[in-house]
Design a protein around this motif. Sequence first.
Motif, short mmCIF file in Angstrom:
data_model
loop_
_atom_site.label_atom_id
_atom_site.label_comp_id
_atom_site.label_asym_id
_atom_site.label_seq_id
_atom_site.Cartn_x
_atom_site.Cartn_y
_atom_site.Cartn_z
N LYS A 181 0.95 -1.09 0.21
CA LYS A 181 0.21 0.00 -0.19
C LYS A 181 0.88 1.17 0.03
O LYS A 181 0.71 2.21 -0.58
CB LYS A 181 -0.95 -0.05 1.23
CG LYS A 181 -2.04 -1.07 1.11
CD LYS A 181 -2.80 -1.03 2.23
CE LYS A 181 -3.92 -1.98 2.34
NZ LYS A 181 -4.86 -2.26 3.57
N GLN A 182 1.89 1.24 0.95
CA GLN A 182 2.80 2.15 1.05
C GLN A 182 3.37 2.55 -0.44
O GLN A 182 3.67 3.94 -0.73
CB GLN A 182 3.84 2.26 1.89
CG GLN A 182 3.24 2.53 3.33
CD GLN A 182 4.46 2.41 4.43
OE1 GLN A 182 5.57 1.79 4.09
NE2 GLN A 182 3.88 2.28 5.67
N ARG A 183 3.91 1.71 -1.12
CA ARG A 183 4.57 1.79 -2.48
C ARG A 183 3.72 2.15 -3.51
O ARG A 183 3.98 3.23 -4.23
CB ARG A 183 5.26 0.41 -2.87
CG ARG A 183 6.01 0.40 -4.22
CD ARG A 183 6.60 -0.90 -4.36
NE ARG A 183 5.44 -1.86 -4.69
CZ ARG A 183 4.82 -2.21 -5.93
NH1 ARG A 183 5.16 -1.33 -6.81
NH2 ARG A 183 3.87 -3.09 -5.76
N ARG A 184 2.54 1.88 -3.58
CA ARG A 184 1.31 2.37 -4.50
C ARG A 184 1.02 3.91 -4.19
O ARG A 184 0.89 4.50 -5.17
CB ARG A 184 0.14 1.59 -4.38
CG ARG A 184 0.18 0.11 -4.91
CD ARG A 184 -1.08 -0.50 -5.33
NE ARG A 184 -1.80 -0.70 -4.14
CZ ARG A 184 -2.00 -1.85 -3.34
NH1 ARG A 184 -1.07 -2.70 -3.58
NH2 ARG A 184 -2.54 -1.81 -2.19
N LYS A 185 1.03 4.09 -2.81
CA LYS A 185 0.87 5.58 -2.87
C LYS A 185 1.82 6.42 -3.06
O LYS A 185 1.80 7.40 -3.62
CB LYS A 185 0.75 5.71 -1.01
CG LYS A 185 -0.03 7.26 -0.51
CD LYS A 185 -0.10 7.16 1.08
CE LYS A 185 -0.75 8.30 1.43
NZ LYS A 185 -0.89 8.47 2.82
N MET A 186 3.13 6.11 -2.93
CA MET A 186 4.24 6.80 -3.43
C MET A 186 4.28 6.86 -4.82
O MET A 186 4.73 8.09 -5.45
CB MET A 186 5.49 6.05 -2.99
CG MET A 186 6.00 6.27 -1.36
SD MET A 186 5.85 8.02 -0.87
CE MET A 186 7.49 8.70 -1.73
N GLU A 187 3.95 5.66 -5.52
CA GLU A 187 3.70 6.12 -7.25
C GLU A 187 2.62 7.04 -7.47
O GLU A 187 2.77 7.80 -8.39
CB GLU A 187 3.54 4.64 -7.50
CG GLU A 187 4.49 3.51 -7.42
CD GLU A 187 4.30 2.12 -8.02
OE1 GLU A 187 3.11 2.14 -8.24
OE2 GLU A 187 4.91 1.27 -7.92
N GLU A 188 1.70 6.94 -6.81
CA GLU A 188 0.52 8.12 -7.19
C GLU A 188 0.99 9.46 -6.79
O GLU A 188 0.77 10.36 -7.75
CB GLU A 188 -0.39 7.65 -6.32
CG GLU A 188 -1.32 6.50 -6.51
CD GLU A 188 -2.63 6.11 -5.61
OE1 GLU A 188 -2.80 7.09 -4.79
OE2 GLU A 188 -3.21 5.02 -5.79
N ILE A 189 1.77 9.72 -5.87
CA ILE A 189 2.49 11.01 -5.52
C ILE A 189 3.24 11.16 -6.50
O ILE A 189 3.44 12.37 -6.94
CB ILE A 189 3.05 10.80 -4.05
CG1 ILE A 189 1.98 10.88 -2.99
CG2 ILE A 189 3.69 12.25 -3.91
CD1 ILE A 189 2.31 10.86 -1.67
N GLU A 190 4.20 10.57 -7.04
CA GLU A 190 5.38 10.87 -8.00
C GLU A 190 4.71 11.19 -9.35
O GLU A 190 5.15 12.02 -10.11
CB GLU A 190 6.31 9.63 -7.94
CG GLU A 190 7.08 9.41 -6.64
CD GLU A 190 8.12 8.19 -6.96
OE1 GLU A 190 7.80 7.33 -8.00
OE2 GLU A 190 8.88 7.75 -6.21
N ALA A 191 3.52 10.31 -9.78
CA ALA A 191 2.81 10.58 -10.69
C ALA A 191 2.25 12.03 -11.02
O ALA A 191 2.00 12.71 -12.01
CB ALA A 191 1.81 9.58 -11.13
N ALA A 192 1.74 12.42 -9.54
CA ALA A 192 0.79 13.61 -9.51
C ALA A 192 2.07 14.62 -9.56
O ALA A 192 1.72 15.76 -10.21
CB ALA A 192 0.14 13.84 -8.20
N GLN A 193 3.04 14.43 -9.01
CA GLN A 193 4.21 15.65 -9.17
C GLN A 193 4.61 15.75 -10.76
O GLN A 193 4.92 16.63 -11.03
CB GLN A 193 5.27 15.28 -8.18
CG GLN A 193 5.07 15.40 -6.86
CD GLN A 193 5.96 14.75 -5.94
OE1 GLN A 193 7.25 14.39 -6.45
NE2 GLN A 193 6.18 15.18 -4.56
N ARG A 194 4.82 14.63 -11.22
CA ARG A 194 5.29 14.78 -12.74
C ARG A 194 4.11 15.52 -13.78
O ARG A 194 4.45 16.36 -14.50
CB ARG A 194 5.55 13.37 -13.22
CG ARG A 194 6.86 12.62 -12.90
CD ARG A 194 7.12 11.45 -13.62
NE ARG A 194 6.21 10.17 -13.35
CZ ARG A 194 5.87 9.46 -12.65
NH1 ARG A 194 6.93 9.32 -11.62
NH2 ARG A 194 5.25 8.63 -12.63
#
Length: 217
Positions: A181-194
């Motif tokens: 869950k933490q890994r998927r959340k970090m991926e979502e945050i990085e995608a939003a930042q990009r």
Amino acid sequence: MRLRWLVAGLLWWLGVVHPAQAQQQVRVSGTVSAADTRLPLQGATVAVQRSRTGVVTTVTGSFAVAALPTDTVLFRALGYKSQRFPLGGTGLSQLIVRIRLVRDSVRLDEVQVVSDRADRALINRALRNMKKPAPAVVKGPKRPPKPKPLFAVDSAAPKAPVPTIQSPVSLIYDQFSREGKQRRKMEEIEAAQRAEKARKAKLQYNKAFKDNRGYEP
């Protein structure tokens, strides 16, 4: 007849003896020193005013000059007041004197003071042209180079396995575990930042166009 011989003898005595005595020279010697410090003055001039001849004092301030009994001896030195020493018709053949000269105050005929601002540009240029002293080079002991490993070493941590349908265990673990869950959340945050970064870059690019839309329809 006898009277004539007496007159002739008197005239001879007046014409020969007295001129000889008048031409008798006096040897003036001694030392020249400063009145305040009592130190000898080297290079002071000792001159006879009548003949304008003289000598220069030695390292010890001593001198010796020949003059007539009616002469006046002049003592001079740089920075000191001159002093005259009249012999006064002395009948001595030698005189030893000690002359002490007094310091003379310096007089300025005219002093002109000009006040003006210094040119800041000239000062700055002079400061730039000044050579700065090179820093001292401190040489320390040379250390041997670090030993190189014989084989390539990978210090990066191993990546987590990508969950796929072929590995149901890792897929289930990724869906329900805390780490997944933490890994998927970090991926979502990085995608939003990009996405936000791309949007800002697009807006910055569109500012160069008149309608502020750029290549957008």
